[in-house]
Design a protein around this motif. Structure first.
Motif, PDB file in Angstrom:
ATOM      1  N   PRO A   1       0.769  -1.120  -0.012  1.00 22.20           N
ATOM      2  CA  PRO A   1      -0.060   0.069  -0.016  1.00 22.20           C
ATOM      3  C   PRO A   1       0.913   1.250  -0.072  1.00 22.20           C
ATOM      4  O   PRO A   1       1.835   1.223   0.860  1.00 22.20           O
ATOM      5  CB  PRO A   1      -0.996  -0.188   1.197  1.00 22.20           C
ATOM      6  N   CYS A   2       0.449   2.057  -0.779  1.00 24.20           N
ATOM      7  CA  CYS A   2       1.283   3.600  -1.061  1.00 24.20           C
ATOM      8  C   CYS A   2       0.452   4.734  -1.000  1.00 24.20           C
ATOM      9  O   CYS A   2       0.837   5.541  -2.043  1.00 24.20           O
ATOM     10  CB  CYS A   2       2.025   3.373  -2.349  1.00 24.20           C
ATOM     11  N   GLY A   3      -0.439   5.053  -0.164  1.00 19.09           N
ATOM     12  CA  GLY A   3      -1.257   6.169  -0.073  1.00 19.09           C
ATOM     13  C   GLY A   3      -2.528   5.713  -0.558  1.00 19.09           C
ATOM     14  O   GLY A   3      -2.918   4.834  -0.881  1.00 19.09           O
ATOM     15  N   ILE A   4      -3.375   7.171  -0.587  1.00 29.18           N
ATOM     16  CA  ILE A   4      -4.893   7.013  -0.869  1.00 29.18           C
ATOM     17  C   ILE A   4      -4.971   7.931  -2.074  1.00 29.18           C
ATOM     18  O   ILE A   4      -4.373   8.903  -2.171  1.00 29.18           O
ATOM     19  CB  ILE A   4      -5.674   7.137   0.316  1.00 29.18           C
ATOM     20  N   TYR A   5      -6.151   7.773  -2.678  1.00 24.02           N
ATOM     21  CA  TYR A   5      -6.482   8.620  -3.823  1.00 24.02           C
ATOM     22  C   TYR A   5      -8.058   8.953  -3.584  1.00 24.02           C
ATOM     23  O   TYR A   5      -9.034   8.311  -2.963  1.00 24.02           O
ATOM     24  CB  TYR A   5      -6.160   8.323  -4.997  1.00 24.02           C
ATOM     25  N   GLY A   6      -8.508  10.187  -3.989  1.00 23.97           N
ATOM     26  CA  GLY A   6      -9.918  10.431  -4.148  1.00 23.97           C
ATOM     27  C   GLY A   6     -10.117  11.266  -5.510  1.00 23.97           C
ATOM     28  O   GLY A   6      -9.207  11.985  -5.987  1.00 23.97           O
ATOM     29  N   ARG A   7     -10.997  10.661  -6.457  1.00 28.05           N
ATOM     30  CA  ARG A   7     -11.098  11.175  -7.984  1.00 28.05           C
ATOM     31  C   ARG A   7     -12.693  11.637  -7.977  1.00 28.05           C
ATOM     32  O   ARG A   7     -13.587  10.928  -7.617  1.00 28.05           O
ATOM     33  CB  ARG A   7     -10.858  10.078  -8.587  1.00 28.05           C
TER      34      ARG A   7
END
Length: 292
Positions: free
Chosen positions: A281-287
């Motif tokens: 896991p390498c962070g999160i996103y929101g789109r």
């Protein structure tokens, strides 16, 4: 939702565990700390021992590289049509976050499928991976904003390496919120906006940034310079303990409320781990993306 960067050829996460990751950057093997890799791994194996450099954290903060083999000051790696400069820095980073390729691909597809002009704003733009991806995909203009002169210079080098010098890319050294507010006064708008804000940071004149206190203000300010026919809006985060649901909620109560003709999704970005068939896991996103 989990998005994994599976299309790399010049980069590979060979293994991870015991708080570290073992990576191949073209033909150079690096061993770096990773706070997410808390599961067990056999770091006594030959693969883990045969590295070019290892980054050791210091108990006093920061850390340093232990170079086991001669390394050039920098080298380059390719991702599809793009070329990037890679160099071990004093803060364990290399100048590139390979997991972000999933977002590059997503934005490139949106831009290539658009049948009109696309202006893109990249905030906290670092060395410009997303900037080059959007420009290469056909964005009519990409504005690259970062508070660090050094990172902006690195991004200019990546522009040259990717042969995008003749494209319209504007490089700005500035505090991102102040820049966005000035763009509003100037009447400038963008079809795509992306940001990768740090947990903590300072602008070029010492301006303080704290993610949980200012992210909603920044997204709301960006909404004021989003074109009436927007294409996408993307927020990345590496802040420990910050949930992707928070990003989903922020975008749902700002961008989606203003532009209900789109949809919001959020989740994790990650890298495939070759040795164990796991995901790092390498962070999160929101789109937010305009509906087809």
């Amino acid at each position: 939702m989990k998005k994994c960067a599976t299309h790399w050829k010049d980069y590979e996460c060979i293994d991870a565990g015991n708080g570290e990751k073992l990576e191949r950057w073209k033909n150079i093997i690096l061993r770096r700390p990773d706070p997410q890799a808390v599961w067990l791994a056999d770091t006594s194996s030959k693969e883990w021992k045969n590295t070019h450099a290892i980054y050791h954290r210091s108990k006093q903060g920061g850390g340093s590289w232990d170079f086991k083999k001669d390394l050039p000051e920098y080298w380059t790696i390719d991702y599809k049509e793009l070329t990037f400069k890679v160099s071990p820095t004093g803060f364990k980073h290399t100048g590139l976050f390979p997991e972000q390729a999933v977002n590059w691909d997503w934005m490139q597809e949106a831009i290539r499928n658009s049948h009109s002009e696309v202006r893109v704003l990249n905030l906290f733009a670092y060395t410009g991976g997303a900037t080059m991806a959007c420009s290469s995909a056909g964005a009519s203009e990409v504005v690259h904003v970062d508070a660090s002169k050094g990172m902006v210079q690195w991004a200019k080098e990546n522009m040259a390496l990717s042969h995008l010098e003749n494209n319209t890319i504007r490089f700005i050294v500035d505090d991102v919120l102040k820049f966005v507010q000035r763009e509003k006064r100037r009447g400038h708008t963008y079809h795509g906006i992306l940001m990768d804000p740090p947990s903590y940071g300072r602008g070029p004149n010492g301006e303080m940034w704290k993610l949980e206190e200012q992210i909603t203000e920044l997204v709301s300010a960006c909404l004021e310079i989003l074109d009436d026919e927007p294409l996408f809006f993307l927020v990345n985060s590496y802040t420990t303990g910050f949930s992707s649901t928070v990003l989903e909620n922020i975008l749902s109560t700002t961008v989606l409320k203003r532009f209900p003709n789109g949809k919001v999704e959020a989740g994790e970005v990650g890298l495939p781990i070759t040795r164990e068939n796991l995901t790092l896991p390498c962070g999160i996103y929101g789109r937010w993306i305009k509906n087809d």
